[in-house]
Scaffold this motif. Structure first.
Motif, mmCIF file in Angstrom:
data_model
loop_
_atom_site.group_PDB
_atom_site.id
_atom_site.type_symbol
_atom_site.label_atom_id
_atom_site.label_comp_id
_atom_site.label_asym_id
_atom_site.label_seq_id
_atom_site.Cartn_x
_atom_site.Cartn_y
_atom_site.Cartn_z
ATOM 1 N N PHE A 160 0.708 -1.038 0.150
ATOM 2 C CA PHE A 160 -0.038 0.068 0.258
ATOM 3 C C PHE A 160 0.875 1.154 0.179
ATOM 4 N N ALA A 161 1.760 1.073 0.822
ATOM 5 C CA ALA A 161 3.026 2.791 0.624
ATOM 6 C C ALA A 161 3.521 2.289 -0.266
ATOM 7 N N TRP A 162 3.957 1.591 -1.300
ATOM 8 C CA TRP A 162 4.304 1.879 -2.629
ATOM 9 C C TRP A 162 3.376 2.106 -3.376
ATOM 10 N N GLY A 163 2.150 1.834 -3.525
ATOM 11 C CA GLY A 163 1.457 2.441 -4.004
ATOM 12 C C GLY A 163 0.910 3.735 -4.243
ATOM 13 N N MET A 164 0.776 3.904 -2.451
ATOM 14 C CA MET A 164 0.802 5.556 -2.402
ATOM 15 C C MET A 164 1.739 6.691 -3.307
ATOM 16 N N LEU A 165 3.331 6.515 -2.650
ATOM 17 C CA LEU A 165 4.746 6.558 -3.465
ATOM 18 C C LEU A 165 4.389 6.432 -5.090
ATOM 19 N N ALA A 166 3.841 5.430 -5.855
ATOM 20 C CA ALA A 166 3.569 5.493 -7.092
ATOM 21 C C ALA A 166 2.758 6.701 -7.779
ATOM 22 N N GLY A 167 1.769 6.818 -6.798
ATOM 23 C CA GLY A 167 0.596 7.886 -6.881
ATOM 24 C C GLY A 167 1.219 9.184 -7.132
ATOM 25 N N SER A 168 1.801 9.473 -6.162
ATOM 26 C CA SER A 168 2.210 10.961 -5.723
ATOM 27 C C SER A 168 3.146 11.247 -6.635
ATOM 28 N N LEU A 169 4.434 10.307 -7.247
ATOM 29 C CA LEU A 169 4.734 10.191 -8.574
ATOM 30 C C LEU A 169 3.707 10.645 -9.667
ATOM 31 N N THR A 170 3.696 10.263 -10.018
ATOM 32 C CA THR A 170 2.699 10.458 -11.494
ATOM 33 C C THR A 170 1.991 11.944 -11.381
ATOM 34 N N LEU A 171 1.594 12.083 -10.165
ATOM 35 C CA LEU A 171 0.334 13.422 -10.052
ATOM 36 C C LEU A 171 1.783 14.281 -10.031
ATOM 37 N N ALA A 172 2.358 14.745 -9.136
ATOM 38 C CA ALA A 172 3.559 15.532 -9.786
ATOM 39 C C ALA A 172 3.691 15.919 -10.657
ATOM 40 N N VAL A 173 4.494 14.029 -11.323
ATOM 41 C CA VAL A 173 4.431 14.497 -13.225
ATOM 42 C C VAL A 173 3.092 14.991 -13.942
ATOM 43 N N LEU A 174 2.236 14.929 -13.963
ATOM 44 C CA LEU A 174 1.167 15.205 -14.747
ATOM 45 C C LEU A 174 0.494 16.249 -14.764
ATOM 46 N N SER A 175 0.956 16.991 -13.219
ATOM 47 C CA SER A 175 0.342 18.107 -12.966
ATOM 48 C C SER A 175 1.275 19.372 -13.554
ATOM 49 N N VAL A 176 2.789 19.289 -13.557
ATOM 50 C CA VAL A 176 3.081 20.226 -13.896
ATOM 51 C C VAL A 176 3.405 19.724 -15.278
ATOM 52 N N THR A 177 3.346 19.148 -15.899
ATOM 53 C CA THR A 177 2.690 18.640 -17.499
ATOM 54 C C THR A 177 1.730 19.475 -17.692
ATOM 55 N N CYS A 178 0.465 19.989 -16.848
ATOM 56 C CA CYS A 178 -0.504 19.931 -17.634
ATOM 57 C C CYS A 178 -0.767 21.542 -16.918
ATOM 58 N N SER A 179 0.719 21.730 -16.245
ATOM 59 C CA SER A 179 0.336 23.563 -15.557
ATOM 60 C C SER A 179 -0.352 24.852 -16.469
ATOM 61 N N PRO A 180 -1.317 25.673 -16.219
ATOM 62 C CA PRO A 180 -0.875 26.901 -17.304
ATOM 63 C C PRO A 180 0.595 27.436 -16.951
#
Length: 472
Positions: A160-180
């Motif tokens: 569960f903890a590794w899954g949380m970390l994988a999700g956080s990394l994905t969120l950070a990368v995609l958010s920065v990519t989609c930033s206005p």
């Protein structure tokens, strides 16, 4: 789009729930739930510098985004360091050797997630629910796959903890990519607007900390006094009872604050809006939780499997108590939209502290006592929520009573032996009873059903014409 995102997330999380209930034991899941609860409480403190002030602000510039990002990351780093420093002590307290590494991974995930928060707030401000839906669906899918794969490989609760970390990394990368705004512009330290951030986040952060303590502390006490299995039973029972919440309310959670804030800025009748929201939510949410209670054996057997039969009575009690939760859901977003941050905080503080005290006391007597105590804590929270809203939205009690939607489900006794056929048959019969209730009370939700019916007819006509033209 907000609904679509939440339904994808529900499907993904539901799949994880079903699979993990069969890979891990209740005790192992209880350990993971405890680790997640501690991490959630710890990182809720960063809401004191929440990026959501961007939603309410008239204009947003680069300096504002830099301030939001700097404060989010700085506070997250401090929290993560404290969590790692205390991880050994927490491990000894619960006698759970995997908790130390679990909390270390959760600390890293919390810091990474902080990088995305200003961009997420900005997208919510601009009603960019389509982009948010894509980002969050990708995050949920990544976290789910990582969790299931690692659990199947024998990682145990740490999956569960590794899954949380994988999700956080994905969120950070995609958010920065989609930033206005260009990443190079906002990823620089800046504190030009720190006073504004703290002013907005003071009550918002305190309210969220109280909310998280209310949700997690009783379970943490239960894990210490009883067992990790008891924690898992209570948590998974709450999850099953939250299915109507996730299906019906999840979209509301995503867009409630920005949408209500927009209504307030445009000068709409907020009383009419508030009563309309309650009317629509009640007619969907209440029948759902009552149906969950009726079908508890079938749902537990199908979703969690035979090793979770002890959860059946918990699901029945918690689902019926959830009826009182409805007005509480609308209170926070409405008061924040009205600019009443202090009242939003006080409403949460008073109700959650009282409820947490009741649940913590009940946890001393076991998991079933905690479930029954919800019939005290949830009505109490409902009364407090309505009282705070009434200070700013002068609805009459007669108007509120008139909003009660039909809970027109067939009054079936609970089935001791459930199954898929029982589940499907009861859902179909309950749906018929619900529709009869709508017609009998002339509920305003009938308007929405007419819209859906007309849209379906129009699509059917277009499809028929297309088929005829193709055949010609």
């Amino acid at each position: 789009m907000a609904s679509l995102e939440q339904y994808f997330a529900l499907l993904i999380n539901f799949t994880v729930l079903v699979i993990m209930a069969r890979i891990l034991t209740p005790g192992e899941i209880g350990e993971a739930v405890t680790g997640l609860a501690i991490a959630v409480v710890a990182f809720s403190a960063r809401e004191f510098v929440t990026s959501e002030f961007l939603i309410q602000r008239g204009t947003v510039d680069v300096e504002t985004l830099r301030t939001a990002l700097t404060l989010q990351v700085a506070v997250s780093v401090v929290i993560a360091a404290a969590l790692v420093a205390l991880s050994d002590l927490i491990t000894r307290f619960y006698a759970a050797p995997d908790l130390s590494f679990f909390l270390s991974l959760a600390a890293v995930a919390g810091v990474v997630e902080a990088l995305a928060q200003p961009v997420i707030a900005l997208l919510r401000r601009e009603m960019g629910f389509g982009v948010l839906a894509c980002i969050r669906t990708a995050v949920s899918l990544t976290a789910a796959l990582a969790t299931i794969i690692l659990a199947s490989l024998g990682f145990g609760p740490i999956a569960f903890a590794w899954g949380m970390l994988a999700g956080s990394l994905t969120l950070a990368v995609l958010s920065v990519t989609c930033s206005p705004f260009p990443a190079a512009a906002i990823f620089r330290p800046g504190l030009a607007r720190w006073r504004e951030v703290l002013s907005f986040g003071l009550f918002k952060g305190a309210a969220l900390v109280v909310e998280r303590l209310h949700e997690t502390v009783p379970q943490l006490i239960l894990g210490r006094i009883a067992s990790m299995t008891s924690v898992a039973l209570y948590n998974r029972s709450n999850t099953l009872c939250g299915i109507p919440d996730r299906i019906i309310m999840s979209a509301f959670y995503s867009m409630a604050f920005p949408a209500l804030a927009s209504r307030v800025r445009e000068g709409h009748d907020i009383e009419k809006t508030y009563l309309g929201v309650l009317a629509y939510l009640s007619v969907l949410y209440w029948p759902g939780v009552v149906l969950i209670s009726f079908l508890a054996p079938s749902i537990v057997g199908i979703v969690l499997g035979p090793q979770w039969t002890e959860a059946v009575p918990l699901v029945r009690v918690l689902a019926l108590a959830a009826v009182f939760w409805l007005p509480v859901i609308v209170t926070g977003p409405l008061l924040l939209a009205l600019g009443r941050n202090r009242d939003a905080f006080l409403a949460s503080l008073v109700s959650r502290c009282l409820a947490a005290g009741i649940l913590c006391t009940a946890s001393l007597y076991g998991v079933m006592a905690m479930a029954w105590s919800q019939f005290v804590s949830l009505p109490l929270q409902m009364i407090i929520a309505l009282a705070f809203v009434h200070r700013h939205v002068r609805f009459s009690l007669s108007s509120l009573v008139a909003l009660i939607g039909p809970v027109a489900l067939i009054a079936l006794p609970g089935h001791e032996e459930g199954g898929l056929l029982v589940l499907l048959a009861t859902v179909l019969l309950a749906g018929g009873g619900w529709l009869i209730g709508l017609l009998a009370t002339r509920h305003p939700f009938l308007t929405e059903l007419h819209v859906l019916l007309n849209a379906g007819r129009n699509r059917a006509r277009r499809l028929r014409r297309f088929l005829v033209a193709s055949g010609a």
